[in-house]
Design a protein around this motif. Structure first.
Motif, PDB file in Angstrom:
ATOM      1  N   ASP A   1      14.783  37.780  21.434  1.00 55.33           N
ATOM      2  CA  ASP A   1      15.779  38.671  20.979  1.00 55.33           C
ATOM      3  C   ASP A   1      16.925  38.310  20.409  1.00 55.33           C
ATOM      4  O   ASP A   1      17.707  37.468  20.851  1.00 55.33           O
ATOM      5  CB  ASP A   1      16.111  39.632  21.854  1.00 55.33           C
ATOM      6  CG  ASP A   1      15.093  40.769  22.154  1.00 55.33           C
ATOM      7  OD1 ASP A   1      14.187  40.915  21.454  1.00 55.33           O
ATOM      8  OD2 ASP A   1      14.967  41.426  23.226  1.00 55.33           O
ATOM      9  N   VAL A   2      17.426  38.641  19.055  1.00 50.59           N
ATOM     10  CA  VAL A   2      18.657  37.957  18.416  1.00 50.59           C
ATOM     11  C   VAL A   2      19.740  38.410  18.933  1.00 50.59           C
ATOM     12  O   VAL A   2      19.973  40.054  18.598  1.00 50.59           O
ATOM     13  CB  VAL A   2      18.534  38.006  16.910  1.00 50.59           C
ATOM     14  CG1 VAL A   2      19.512  37.408  16.185  1.00 50.59           C
ATOM     15  CG2 VAL A   2      17.122  37.098  16.384  1.00 50.59           C
TER      16      VAL A   2
ATOM     17  N   ALA B   1      16.383  34.180  26.655  1.00 54.91           N
ATOM     18  CA  ALA B   1      17.262  32.931  26.612  1.00 54.91           C
ATOM     19  C   ALA B   1      16.426  31.721  27.028  1.00 54.91           C
ATOM     20  O   ALA B   1      16.493  30.710  26.279  1.00 54.91           O
ATOM     21  CB  ALA B   1      18.139  33.390  27.624  1.00 54.91           C
ATOM     22  N   LEU B   2      15.478  31.936  27.647  1.00 57.24           N
ATOM     23  CA  LEU B   2      14.485  30.755  28.181  1.00 57.24           C
ATOM     24  C   LEU B   2      13.747  30.432  27.000  1.00 57.24           C
ATOM     25  O   LEU B   2      13.847  28.988  26.416  1.00 57.24           O
ATOM     26  CB  LEU B   2      13.739  31.038  29.411  1.00 57.24           C
ATOM     27  CG  LEU B   2      14.352  31.360  30.512  1.00 57.24           C
ATOM     28  CD1 LEU B   2      13.145  31.874  31.702  1.00 57.24           C
ATOM     29  CD2 LEU B   2      14.819  29.994  31.147  1.00 57.24           C
ATOM     30  N   ASN B   3      13.386  31.164  26.076  1.00 62.80           N
ATOM     31  CA  ASN B   3      12.500  30.926  24.978  1.00 62.80           C
ATOM     32  C   ASN B   3      13.271  30.320  23.848  1.00 62.80           C
ATOM     33  O   ASN B   3      12.808  29.239  23.174  1.00 62.80           O
ATOM     34  CB  ASN B   3      11.702  32.156  24.651  1.00 62.80           C
ATOM     35  CG  ASN B   3      10.528  32.470  25.572  1.00 62.80           C
ATOM     36  OD1 ASN B   3       9.911  31.599  26.310  1.00 62.80           O
ATOM     37  ND2 ASN B   3      10.206  33.791  25.481  1.00 62.80           N
ATOM     38  N   SER B   4      14.682  30.876  23.733  1.00 69.85           N
ATOM     39  CA  SER B   4      15.423  30.269  22.964  1.00 69.85           C
ATOM     40  C   SER B   4      15.888  28.738  23.033  1.00 69.85           C
ATOM     41  O   SER B   4      15.832  28.096  22.249  1.00 69.85           O
ATOM     42  CB  SER B   4      16.840  31.057  22.945  1.00 69.85           C
ATOM     43  OG  SER B   4      16.520  32.178  22.238  1.00 69.85           O
TER      44      SER B   4
ATOM     45  N   GLN C   1      17.256  40.192  13.796  1.00 67.03           N
ATOM     46  CA  GLN C   1      16.846  41.194  14.905  1.00 67.03           C
ATOM     47  C   GLN C   1      15.633  41.814  14.494  1.00 67.03           C
ATOM     48  O   GLN C   1      14.575  41.772  15.378  1.00 67.03           O
ATOM     49  CB  GLN C   1      17.933  42.094  15.353  1.00 67.03           C
ATOM     50  CG  GLN C   1      19.116  41.416  16.109  1.00 67.03           C
ATOM     51  CD  GLN C   1      20.145  42.526  16.202  1.00 67.03           C
ATOM     52  OE1 GLN C   1      20.386  43.455  15.729  1.00 67.03           O
ATOM     53  NE2 GLN C   1      20.944  42.005  17.524  1.00 67.03           N
ATOM     54  N   VAL C   2      15.599  42.355  13.548  1.00 66.81           N
ATOM     55  CA  VAL C   2      14.303  43.131  13.011  1.00 66.81           C
ATOM     56  C   VAL C   2      13.212  42.190  12.676  1.00 66.81           C
ATOM     57  O   VAL C   2      12.123  42.556  13.284  1.00 66.81           O
ATOM     58  CB  VAL C   2      15.045  44.025  11.654  1.00 66.81           C
ATOM     59  CG1 VAL C   2      13.736  44.558  11.011  1.00 66.81           C
ATOM     60  CG2 VAL C   2      15.802  45.140  11.985  1.00 66.81           C
ATOM     61  N   GLY C   3      13.466  41.226  12.185  1.00 69.04           N
ATOM     62  CA  GLY C   3      12.460  40.119  12.025  1.00 69.04           C
ATOM     63  C   GLY C   3      11.456  39.837  13.119  1.00 69.04           C
ATOM     64  O   GLY C   3      10.435  39.880  13.514  1.00 69.04           O
TER      65      GLY C   3
END
Lengths: 409, 108
Positions: free
Chosen positions: A252-253, B4-7, A29-31
């Motif tokens: 975003d993780v 979500a789209l980019n993932s 997340q931080v990375g």
């Protein structure tokens, strides 16, 4: 050869302890959000865990009693109970998060829903703590956890601009898109993930399980100085991989699969399989450690017989507490608590409770009645006290920052 | 939603290079869709305070629906293990991601 195996305790604690579900989630997340601008928080927690694990291990090796046992005796049952309750609640939640991490990893490997894996994993953890002896357990999961070294190879393959990486590490700054509160909230999350209370209890109880004595102090120090930095290096690799692959795409993780994506993109299918094996080993190893840490702290507070070196029929209450820990952790997960969200809360709340764990360790390490001539040196005390002050600041800031940022936004 | 789209776009990139396993793709595409549905559902539950907000809500709601449909297409192809169909959803995902970015830039 025996010495080599003993060093594996440090590696197990580092991979399964320093790198656990907390590090996998928080590091990625931080990375992704901050690049390497919060690497200092991981390095600071590395420094703290090295200082305090060395003290806790030395206390156990010299006094032949684990830290928690001494804390209750030295500071009284009331303080001991406060310490027990704070660490137990957090460690129990950590057991749930780790079992959730194992279940999520198995879901990624099989596509079978993680909730179906939860009871299976809890049962497997119980089988391992019941059947396997301590040395086999530490070597198996310590060595499997080394699979996470693949994250470092992935980073190398991604060819980062090392000058820029060094600049972010040495001259950290808050990215323009993030608030000051978020920046420090995630610093505390990383810090908490590296210094979970169970690590000290497990490390000192593990020293008793291994029958360490004064002559083993050099081995203990080798474990601390090799094992923990290895764990921190893996965390930094995860962070850097996320900053190179996920950050530029504004990802975003929020799921465990995203932590494996940089390695998959950089190195391919086999590396993905290896990194999933590493996730499994470090979360399963940490599930074992946290489960045992719950049992150790309860048994040591109440003065029960405890340990894997004792036949289960002779420490039935210790083994019952392990079973109840696993049942409670599985129940939390089966109520559909999201393991990743649970992890995020656990690492910040553990940061809030850190002084309760680390202050008594320092007190006991200075008591000549327990330590003889092996009490803390002035250097150990200076480092320990300086770190305690930092822990107090972190502990006061953790919950308000969680509220202000709505748990990181 | 953007995340979500980019993932999914990154996942498709890895799939097209043969860098993933079928189980991983199936789970990853489902979880990306879950995240997006959660974000869309949170947005829809917010009461618009005035008429202008209602129009904005309606416009963004349409875009979010398109994004959810695209992510669902990716998830269906991913769970079927249909490599070609999965890779062919890339364009759809890119278009809707672009529209969402434009909307965000316009309404800042």
């Amino acid at each position: 050869m025996k010495r080599v195996f003993e060093i594996a305790l440090g590696i197990l604690t580092a991979i399964g302890g320093f790198v656990d579900i907390g590090e996998l989630v928080a590091g990625s997340q931080v990375g992704s959000r901050f690049g390497m601008n919060l690497a200092w928080a991981t390095l600071l927690s590395l420094f703290g865990i090295v200082v305090f694990a060395e003290i806790a291990g030395r206390v156990a090796a010299v006094s032949q009693r684990p830290v928690f046992d001494l804390v209750r005796e030295r500071l009284g049952p009331r303080f001991g109970l406060a310490n027990l309750l704070a660490s137990l609640v957090i460690t129990l939640a950590t057991v749930a998060a780790e079992i959730g991490g194992v279940a999520l990893t198995l879901e990624l490997a099989t596509s079978i829903n993680y909730l179906l894996w939860v009871p299976v994993v809890a049962f497997l953890v119980w089988v391992v703590v019941w059947k396997l002896n301590f040395e086999v357990m530490e070597n198996a999961f310590g060595l499997s956890g080394l699979a996470l070294v693949v994250t470092g190879i992935a980073v190398w393959q991604l060819r980062p601009d090392w000058g820029n990486v060094a600049h972010q590490v040495l001259h950290p700054a808050k990215p323009g898109t993030e608030s000051v509160a978020s920046y420090f909230y995630y610093a505390i999350a990383l810090f908490g993930a590296g210094l979970m209370p169970y690590e000290v209890f497990f490390f000192s109880s593990g020293a008793i399980e291994q029958h360490w004595a004064k002559r083993d102090l050099p081995v203990l120090r080798a474990n601390v100085f090799i094992g923990f930095p290895l764990g921190a290096a893996v965390t930094l690799s995860l962070m850097l991989g996320a900053s190179l692959v996920l950050g530029p795409r504004q990802i975003d993780v929020g799921h465990l699969y995203q932590a494996a994506l940089p390695t998959s993109v950089a190195l391919g299918k086999w590396a993905l399989i290896v990194v999933l094996l590493g996730f499994f080993a470090c979360t399963f190893g940490a599930a074992l450690e946290t489960t045992l840490a719950c049992g150790y702290s309860i048994a040591q507070y109440f003065g029960w017989q405890w340990g894997k070196f004792v036949a289960p029929k002779d420490d039935a209450r210790f083994h019952l507490s392990l079973i109840l820990t696993l049942v409670a952790a599985a129940a939390v997960l089966l109520s559909r608590a999201d393991p990743v969200k649970l992890t995020e809360f656990v690492i910040v709340l553990s940061a809030a409770a850190l002084p309760l764990t680390y202050f008594p360790v320092l007190v006991v390490a200075n008591d000549p009645e327990y330590m003889g001539v092996k009490t803390n040196t002035p250097v150990s005390n200076a480092l320990g006290v300086a770190f305690l002050v930092l822990l107090l600041v972190v502990s006061v800031a953790a919950v308000p920052l969680m509220i202000i940022t709505k748990a990181g936004g | 939603m953007d995340s979500a789209l980019n993932s999914d776009l990154l996942l498709i990139e890895a799939v097209s290079r043969g860098h993933t396993t079928a189980a991983y793709v199936s789970v990853a595409s489902s979880q990306a869709e879950d995240s997006a549905s959660g974000a869309a559902s949170t947005f829809r539950s917010i009461q618009p305070p005035d008429h202008r907000s209602e129009v904005l809500r309606s416009d963004l709601g349409d875009l979010l629906e398109q994004a959810e449909n695209s992510l669902a297409d990716t998830r269906i192809a991913g769970r079927r293990g249909d490599h070609d169909a999965l890779v062919s959803t890339r364009r759809e995902l890119e278009q809707v991601a672009k529209k969402l970015r434009a909307f965000a830039d316009q309404h800042g």
